[in-house]
Design an enzyme around this catalytic site. Sequence first.
Site, PDB file in Angstrom:
ATOM      1  N   TRP A 159       0.853  -1.118   0.098  1.00 33.43           N
ATOM      2  CA  TRP A 159       0.016  -0.204   0.057  1.00 33.43           C
ATOM      3  C   TRP A 159       0.960   1.401   0.103  1.00 33.43           C
ATOM      4  CZ3 TRP A 159       2.034   2.092   4.376  1.00 33.43           C
ATOM      5  CH2 TRP A 159       2.442   1.477   5.275  1.00 33.43           C
ATOM      6  N   LYS A 183      -3.006  -8.678  -7.384  1.00 30.97           N
ATOM      7  CA  LYS A 183      -3.700  -8.648  -6.315  1.00 30.97           C
ATOM      8  C   LYS A 183      -3.090  -7.337  -5.381  1.00 30.97           C
ATOM      9  CE  LYS A 183      -3.836  -9.383  -2.279  1.00 30.97           C
ATOM     10  NZ  LYS A 183      -3.774  -8.184  -1.242  1.00 30.97           N
ATOM     11  N   SER A 237       6.417  -7.179   2.915  1.00 32.14           N
ATOM     12  CA  SER A 237       7.162  -7.371   4.032  1.00 32.14           C
ATOM     13  C   SER A 237       8.038  -8.613   3.878  1.00 32.14           C
ATOM     14  CB  SER A 237       6.316  -7.343   5.296  1.00 32.14           C
ATOM     15  OG  SER A 237       5.719  -8.607   5.065  1.00 32.14           O
ATOM     16  N   TYR A 247       4.839 -21.111  -0.650  1.00 29.82           N
ATOM     17  CA  TYR A 247       3.929 -21.306  -1.616  1.00 29.82           C
ATOM     18  C   TYR A 247       4.275 -21.770  -2.994  1.00 29.82           C
ATOM     19  CZ  TYR A 247       1.030 -18.221   1.797  1.00 29.82           C
ATOM     20  OH  TYR A 247       0.571 -17.751   2.891  1.00 29.82           O
ATOM     21  N   GLU A 259      10.418  -8.180  -3.526  1.00 29.13           N
ATOM     22  CA  GLU A 259      10.870  -6.972  -3.160  1.00 29.13           C
ATOM     23  C   GLU A 259      10.370  -6.747  -1.673  1.00 29.13           C
ATOM     24  OE1 GLU A 259      13.151  -5.394  -4.970  1.00 29.13           O
ATOM     25  OE2 GLU A 259      12.755  -5.906  -6.899  1.00 29.13           O
ATOM     26  N   CYS A 260      11.078  -6.734  -0.656  1.00 36.50           N
ATOM     27  CA  CYS A 260      10.635  -6.835   0.771  1.00 36.50           C
ATOM     28  C   CYS A 260      11.156  -5.609   1.504  1.00 36.50           C
ATOM     29  CB  CYS A 260      10.993  -8.041   1.276  1.00 36.50           C
ATOM     30  SG  CYS A 260      10.315  -9.393   0.374  1.00 36.50           S
ATOM     31  N   CYS A 294      10.148   1.555   1.549  1.00 30.19           N
ATOM     32  CA  CYS A 294      10.965   0.459   1.936  1.00 30.19           C
ATOM     33  C   CYS A 294      12.510   0.729   1.811  1.00 30.19           C
ATOM     34  CB  CYS A 294      10.904  -0.752   1.051  1.00 30.19           C
ATOM     35  SG  CYS A 294      10.638  -0.197  -0.841  1.00 30.19           S
ATOM     36  N   GLU A 393      12.333  -3.166  10.880  1.00 32.84           N
ATOM     37  CA  GLU A 393      11.749  -2.068  10.269  1.00 32.84           C
ATOM     38  C   GLU A 393      10.730  -1.373  10.754  1.00 32.84           C
ATOM     39  OE1 GLU A 393       9.872  -3.399   6.561  1.00 32.84           O
ATOM     40  OE2 GLU A 393      10.907  -1.808   5.492  1.00 32.84           O
TER      41      GLU A 393
HETATM   42  P1  NAD Z   1       2.551  -6.905   3.542  1.00 31.22           P
HETATM   43  O1  NAD Z   1       3.655  -7.978   3.337  1.00 31.22           O
HETATM   44  O2  NAD Z   1       1.825  -7.155   4.784  1.00 31.22           O
HETATM   45  O3  NAD Z   1       1.559  -7.164   2.187  1.00 31.22           O
HETATM   46  C1  NAD Z   1       2.064  -6.987   0.822  1.00 31.22           C
HETATM   47  C2  NAD Z   1       1.157  -7.612  -0.086  1.00 31.22           C
HETATM   48  O4  NAD Z   1       0.915  -8.942   0.330  1.00 31.22           O
HETATM   49  C3  NAD Z   1      -0.510  -7.082   0.199  1.00 31.22           C
HETATM   50  O5  NAD Z   1      -0.991  -7.204  -1.024  1.00 31.22           O
HETATM   51  C4  NAD Z   1      -0.917  -8.226   1.098  1.00 31.22           C
HETATM   52  O6  NAD Z   1      -2.458  -8.469   0.874  1.00 31.22           O
HETATM   53  C5  NAD Z   1      -0.284  -9.492   0.607  1.00 31.22           C
HETATM   54  N1  NAD Z   1      -0.268 -10.823   1.432  1.00 31.22           N
HETATM   55  C6  NAD Z   1      -0.232 -10.591   2.792  1.00 31.22           C
HETATM   56  N2  NAD Z   1      -0.396 -11.867   3.314  1.00 31.22           N
HETATM   57  C7  NAD Z   1      -0.200 -12.766   2.227  1.00 31.22           C
HETATM   58  C8  NAD Z   1      -0.001 -14.305   2.081  1.00 31.22           C
HETATM   59  N3  NAD Z   1       0.048 -15.167   3.069  1.00 31.22           N
HETATM   60  N4  NAD Z   1      -0.086 -14.552   0.751  1.00 31.22           N
HETATM   61  C9  NAD Z   1      -0.096 -13.980  -0.231  1.00 31.22           C
HETATM   62  N5  NAD Z   1      -0.206 -12.411  -0.131  1.00 31.22           N
HETATM   63  C10 NAD Z   1      -0.288 -11.804   0.962  1.00 31.22           C
HETATM   64  O7  NAD Z   1       3.377  -5.553   3.233  1.00 31.22           O
HETATM   65  P2  NAD Z   1       2.529  -4.149   3.644  1.00 31.22           P
HETATM   66  O8  NAD Z   1       2.230  -3.966   4.894  1.00 31.22           O
HETATM   67  O9  NAD Z   1       1.353  -4.069   2.526  1.00 31.22           O
HETATM   68  O10 NAD Z   1       3.723  -3.216   2.901  1.00 31.22           O
HETATM   69  C11 NAD Z   1       4.735  -2.656   3.649  1.00 31.22           C
HETATM   70  C12 NAD Z   1       6.103  -3.556   3.507  1.00 31.22           C
HETATM   71  O11 NAD Z   1       6.373  -3.990   2.094  1.00 31.22           O
HETATM   72  C13 NAD Z   1       7.333  -3.115   4.225  1.00 31.22           C
HETATM   73  O12 NAD Z   1       8.040  -4.216   4.743  1.00 31.22           O
HETATM   74  C14 NAD Z   1       8.150  -2.551   3.162  1.00 31.22           C
HETATM   75  O13 NAD Z   1       9.440  -2.586   3.162  1.00 31.22           O
HETATM   76  C15 NAD Z   1       7.555  -3.244   1.836  1.00 31.22           C
HETATM   77  N6  NAD Z   1       7.820  -2.945   0.707  1.00 31.22           N
HETATM   78  C16 NAD Z   1       8.925  -3.121  -0.018  1.00 31.22           C
HETATM   79  C17 NAD Z   1       9.191  -2.498  -1.237  1.00 31.22           C
HETATM   80  C18 NAD Z   1      10.394  -2.918  -2.204  1.00 31.22           C
HETATM   81  O14 NAD Z   1      10.564  -2.541  -3.176  1.00 31.22           O
HETATM   82  N7  NAD Z   1      11.413  -3.513  -1.481  1.00 31.22           N
HETATM   83  C19 NAD Z   1       8.441  -1.474  -1.770  1.00 31.22           C
HETATM   84  C20 NAD Z   1       7.461  -1.091  -0.905  1.00 31.22           C
HETATM   85  C21 NAD Z   1       7.071  -1.815   0.270  1.00 31.22           C
END
Ligand code: NAD
Length: 491
Positions: A159, A183, A237, A247, A259-260, A294, A393
């Site tokens: 988001w 998604k 994340s 998975y 990309e985490c 991130c 983080e």
């Molecule tokens: P999140 O990991 O909670 O969610 C990311 C996406 O994964 C969402 O669409 C969510 O619905 C989906 N998701 C959640 N659980 C899942 C599952 N079990 N199986 C499949 N999909 C699932 O992350 P967030 O809170 O939306 O975003 C913040 C995180 O994203 C931070 O850790 C940030 O550093 C990271 N981020 C990384 C980058 C990058 O380019 N490295 C860029 C932006 C954000």
Amino acid sequence: MKYDLSQYHVETRAFIGGEYVQPKNNHKIEKYSSVTGEKLPEIVACDEKDVDYAVEIALKAYQQGSWSRMEGKERQRIMLRFADLMEKHLEEIATLDAYETGRAFQNYVYDSIPKAIEAIRYFAESIDKIYDKSASPGPGAFCVVKREALGVVGIITPWNDPMVVAAWKFSPALLMGNSVVMKPAEQSSLSLIRVAALAKEAGIPDGVFNVVPGYGEIAGKALALHQDVAGIFFTGSSEVGKLLIQYVGQSNMKRVALECGGKGPYIVTPHYSDLEEAAAVLAQNMFYNQGQICSAPSRVIVHQSIQEQFLEYLRKAAEDYVPQNPYDIRNRVGCVVSREQYDRVMKYIDLARQENADVIIAASDSDLPEGACGIRPTIITKISEDSRLIKEEIFGPVVCVQAYRTKEEAVALANDTIYGLAGAVWTNDLNEAYYFANRVKVGLMHINSYGEDDNTSPFGGFKQSGNGKDKSIYAFDEYSELKSIWVKVHG
Ligand code: NAD
């Protein structure tokens, strides 16, 4: 210019096979604005059946070939048209994102959405300028090494910068000839749902561009586990990234790129001539989206001889990033995305106080409404070495400061993290710059700058910040298989 959602029709359904569809389950994503507390539009929550349906449609479209076998030049024209349409609807897309995420409207209008559009154009313009290769093992044969689309590609996005991250992924995926099923994050789905109709209007055939909003552990998981999905591309994340790898192993060994998270080290040496500039660049990159980036430079590693002076500049620069009403176009910083995120970040600030660290909070006036989830820029110093504050983080406007004495110590501090996304060093000494650039384990190292990298540079992490690359010509490799075609000749 005023932010105003009421002037737009807000679409909240999935987009599958070229049309908006209502899932049969009637499940909804219920959430509230982090600015006003008002209920936000309820978005449909797709389940496994909807994901199955979207993948089936996407696979049919891929096999039928109207996109996958279209000439590259034609795909290019369509994607450029898509970018133009997004530009035409820029304010609407920005409004949807600002409304859902609480981030400043100004930021979406002038930075985030234009960046997404620029990414689509960059990839579209590149597609007829990249070549496959051939190898020449001897006079009797040659080998063509060509890229081939994967098929149906799943894309899962976060988001914090919804449209940019999506565009970084769907653009190279589509231009390689794949069909995509996306998604978006529960917190920010409206903009991607909206642009799906623009993709169709631009000429992307039905079934090629699909959006299945829903919960990560249901819709996201179903997409990552799907047997007919050939690749899963994720930003989010590290915790969820690790689940995705599982998975993939439990299903069909599909391609996976992640990309985490990050905990970017920002090294400030005594050999940089303008500490005030280094502090201003840090404040901009750390605080502009309430730290929800991130690659944010969230750990400052500053030489002890200049620590006090640097902190003074940083404290001053941070005052420009106090959160304000995000819907006023004059304001540059809004709120964090949700009440949950607010509470999460505030817990880290409480932890700093419990651990007797020094906590400096920017104090400028704010016009935020009462109860809004804005967090003031926060600078934490005198942190104990093993504190969670420097390991985890925080994903909020909280920067942790550590002092170093020797170069070796600075490198050790910079690398003492599970993450490795981005970092920086500030020095006018070329040898010193190169020393740090080569030793800090990150995918993107800045020298005397931060966050200015454009579409030409690959973006992606080392260590638990993930694998694979967004942006640049290298991104095409993520969304394609290399195929060797060995040709025997009698020349
Ligand atoms: P999140 O990991 O909670 O969610 C990311 C996406 O994964 C969402 O669409 C969510 O619905 C989906 N998701 C959640 N659980 C899942 C599952 N079990 N199986 C499949 N999909 C699932 O992350 P967030 O809170 O939306 O975003 C913040 C995180 O994203 C931070 O850790 C940030 O550093 C990271 N981020 C990384 C980058 C990058 O380019 N490295 C860029 C932006 C954000």
